[in-house]
Design an enzyme around this catalytic site. Sequence first.
Site, PDB file in Angstrom:
ATOM      1  N   THR A  97       0.873  -1.178   0.000  1.00 19.01           N
ATOM      2  CA  THR A  97       0.000   0.000   0.000  1.00 19.01           C
ATOM      3  C   THR A  97       0.911   1.229   0.000  1.00 19.01           C
ATOM      4  OG1 THR A  97      -0.074   0.246   2.418  1.00 19.01           O
ATOM      5  CG2 THR A  97      -1.689  -1.234   1.426  1.00 19.01           C
ATOM      6  N   ALA A 153       3.267  -1.114   4.721  1.00 19.39           N
ATOM      7  CA  ALA A 153       2.559   0.053   5.237  1.00 19.39           C
ATOM      8  C   ALA A 153       3.576   1.182   5.324  1.00 19.39           C
ATOM      9  CB  ALA A 153       1.979  -0.264   6.610  1.00 19.39           C
ATOM     10  N   ILE A 206       7.437  -2.371   6.990  1.00 17.83           N
ATOM     11  CA  ILE A 206       7.422  -0.913   7.059  1.00 17.83           C
ATOM     12  C   ILE A 206       8.077  -0.329   5.820  1.00 17.83           C
ATOM     13  CG2 ILE A 206       8.160   1.114   8.369  1.00 17.83           C
ATOM     14  CD1 ILE A 206       5.988  -0.686   9.717  1.00 17.83           C
ATOM     15  N   LYS A 207       7.306   0.542   5.167  1.00 19.93           N
ATOM     16  CA  LYS A 207       7.813   1.191   3.962  1.00 19.93           C
ATOM     17  C   LYS A 207       8.379   2.552   4.342  1.00 19.93           C
ATOM     18  CE  LYS A 207       5.647   0.699  -0.556  1.00 19.93           C
ATOM     19  NZ  LYS A 207       4.456   1.090  -1.308  1.00 19.93           N
ATOM     20  N   VAL A 208       9.627   2.783   3.960  1.00 19.89           N
ATOM     21  CA  VAL A 208      10.231   4.101   4.192  1.00 19.89           C
ATOM     22  C   VAL A 208      10.730   4.625   2.846  1.00 19.89           C
ATOM     23  CG1 VAL A 208      10.918   3.584   6.577  1.00 19.89           C
ATOM     24  CG2 VAL A 208      12.540   3.156   4.726  1.00 19.89           C
TER      25      VAL A 208
END
Length: 247
Positions: A53, A82, A108-110
Amino acid sequence: MGTERGPGKPAGNETGRRTGNERKSRVKFFVDTAEVDEIRELAATGLVDGVTTNPSLVAKSGRDFLEVLREICELVPGPVSAEVTATEAEAMIAEGRHLAAIAPNVAIKVPLTWDGLKACRALSDEGTTVNVTLCFSAAQALLAAKAGASFVSPFVGRLDDIGQDGMKLIEDIRLIYDNYPDTLETEILVASVRHPMHVVEAARLGADVATVPPKVLRQLAHHPLTDKGLDAFLADWRKTGQTIVGG
Ligand code: E4P
């Protein structure tokens, strides 16, 4: 699509470069959407290994992010990306911890910024799966791997959109990572996929994952000759008057 790497795996040929024959294939498709109903329907096919997402997709869904994330994580066992929305490392880490606590399969998307790389290192060191997103160059992909990312997301469609060759970037990253198979274990997650040929090319180049919009995932199965052939088979079958079950 994919490479099985890790401790104890063969280190490649005498040049240090891993050849195609030494790879164990592991095809992975993620769905690129925040629409829970779409994910539910596609997950039922058994073809979905994870979900990605981003803030735009969440906005498009019109729903509460944390609620959507919880629901998606229950639908698919694999990683659900996310994305943090803070821009400074400490705040990204805090958001990342908050999101990661929602379910064990949250990734975790950074973003690929200096702060994003710092947050990637910190979260990865805590054992969190990190997907470094918005990657547009091989140099950036190299940094993501050095920062301990589980996934790097090169955006092929957006590069094509500005007249650059998105798939060439995948080829370059694959080559670089395969030069250091024992230390660069980041998986290449092909993102910003626009059409089935992006997926085919990703597989041809040995990318680990393609994240695919629902429409493109469905397109992968379609061929007009399949439809035409099936119509002809069924028409002939009807002429026999037979049934396979309950006849
Ligand atoms: C990937 O994780 C992103 O969500 C996505 O692939 C971006 O694609 P777009 O360029 O179609 O927005």
